[in-house]
Design an enzyme around this catalytic site. Structure first.
Site, PDB file in Angstrom:
ATOM      1  N   ASP A  63     -13.131 -30.357 -29.387  1.00  0.00           N
ATOM      2  CA  ASP A  63     -11.946 -29.497 -29.492  1.00  0.00           C
ATOM      3  C   ASP A  63     -12.324 -28.032 -29.521  1.00  0.00           C
ATOM      4  OD1 ASP A  63     -13.139 -30.205 -32.035  1.00  0.00           O
ATOM      5  OD2 ASP A  63     -11.538 -29.068 -33.002  1.00  0.00           O
ATOM      6  N   TYR A  97     -13.673 -29.341 -45.371  1.00  0.00           N
ATOM      7  CA  TYR A  97     -14.863 -28.547 -45.622  1.00  0.00           C
ATOM      8  C   TYR A  97     -14.695 -27.716 -46.890  1.00  0.00           C
ATOM      9  CZ  TYR A  97     -16.087 -29.606 -40.778  1.00  0.00           C
ATOM     10  OH  TYR A  97     -16.388 -30.249 -39.620  1.00  0.00           O
ATOM     11  N   LYS A 119     -14.276 -36.389 -43.233  1.00  0.00           N
ATOM     12  CA  LYS A 119     -15.454 -35.766 -42.635  1.00  0.00           C
ATOM     13  C   LYS A 119     -15.786 -34.508 -43.410  1.00  0.00           C
ATOM     14  CE  LYS A 119     -16.689 -33.126 -38.441  1.00  0.00           C
ATOM     15  NZ  LYS A 119     -16.318 -32.839 -37.048  1.00  0.00           N
TER      16      LYS A 119
END
Length: 262
Positions: free
Chosen positions: A24, A143, A173
């Protein structure tokens, strides 16, 4: 978990293990190496063992005929390096658009600790609600990233993936903490699969060491972008990663089987 959700998770994994190649980055950094002829790259990485690829919705037509029967994830938010704040991820798609694009799952990026965290949490809550109405899995890329935040601290990363689970995501993730022992804290923080983000490219050997460490820590796999699609031989790098995740190879064995020199 509905039958549809289970079926779609199986399309982006192999026996519960996942090798995803996100591509992406065209929104973020432009049509960089590996993304101009994305058809060839998708063909290469899926032949190399990737379970799924990931793009924004607009590239769906370039994905399906080249992914060799593997899974497809549509990413739903983005920012650019040309904009005022790369941490300010804004919605670029919807679950319904992803379904129309033929996706097997959707994903979102959140920067926990950034000034944009509150809105991104609201966005993820909305996406998980809609996605699960349709039996669509959600991959939350959470994150630890913001002012004064250590992006590789294991406790911060554990908090980030816990947020993903608490918000209803099916897979989380996040970045690698640097070693297997500390990453175990991350993987153990949740009851959903954790997959390691590739991060900034390093040598092939070091990237595979990171993969091995994450798997040893209990991660279900990896989502590795630039280190794979920008590689001189994306198929070989995908094969090296896949050999560790799916075949439990050590790093020298993975390097040898993939034909990677460094």
């Amino acid at each position: 978990m509905t039958a549809g959700l289970t079926a779609r998770l199986e399309r982006i994994s192999t026996d519960g293990k996942m090798v995803n190649v996100p591509m992406d980055h065209g929104i973020t950094i432009g049509a960089t190496k590996g993304l101009r002829d994305i058809e060839s790259t998708i063909d290469a990485v899926t032949r190399g063992g990737a379970d799924s690829v990931l793009t924004q919705k607009g590239l769906a037509g370039r994905v399906h005929s080249n992914k060799n029967g593997k899974g497809y994830v549509v990413h739903l938010n983005a920012s650019t390096t040309m904009g005022p704040d790369a941490n300010d991820k804004r919605m670029t798609g919807t679950v319904r658009e992803a379904i129309r694009a033929g996706a097997d799952a959707v994903s979102m990026h959140l920067n926990i600790g950034s000034n944009h965290e509150p809105r991104q949490l609201e966005d993820l809550a909305s996406v998980t609600e809609t996605a699960h109405e349709y039996g669509m899995p959600v991959l939350a890329m959470t994150y630890a990233r913001g002012p004064g935040v250590d992006e590789h601290d294991a406790e911060n990363l554990a908090h980030a993936v816990r947020i993903a689970e608490e918000m209803g995501a099916d897979v989380a993730k996040t970045a690698y903490s640097g070693d297997a022992e500390s990453y175990g804290t991350v993987a153990d923080a949740v009851g959903i699969p954790v997959i390691m983000a590739g991060g900034d490219p390093q040598t092939d050997r070091q990237m595979l060491r990171n993969v091995r460490g994450a798997v040893d820590a209990g991660a279900a796999g990896v989502s590795m972008g630039r280190s794979v699609f920008q590689h001189d031989d994306p198929e070989a790098m995908a094969r090296g990663v896949s050999t560790i995740v799916h075949d439990d190879a050590d790093v020298p064995e993975a390097m040898d089987l993939a034909g990677l020199a460094e």
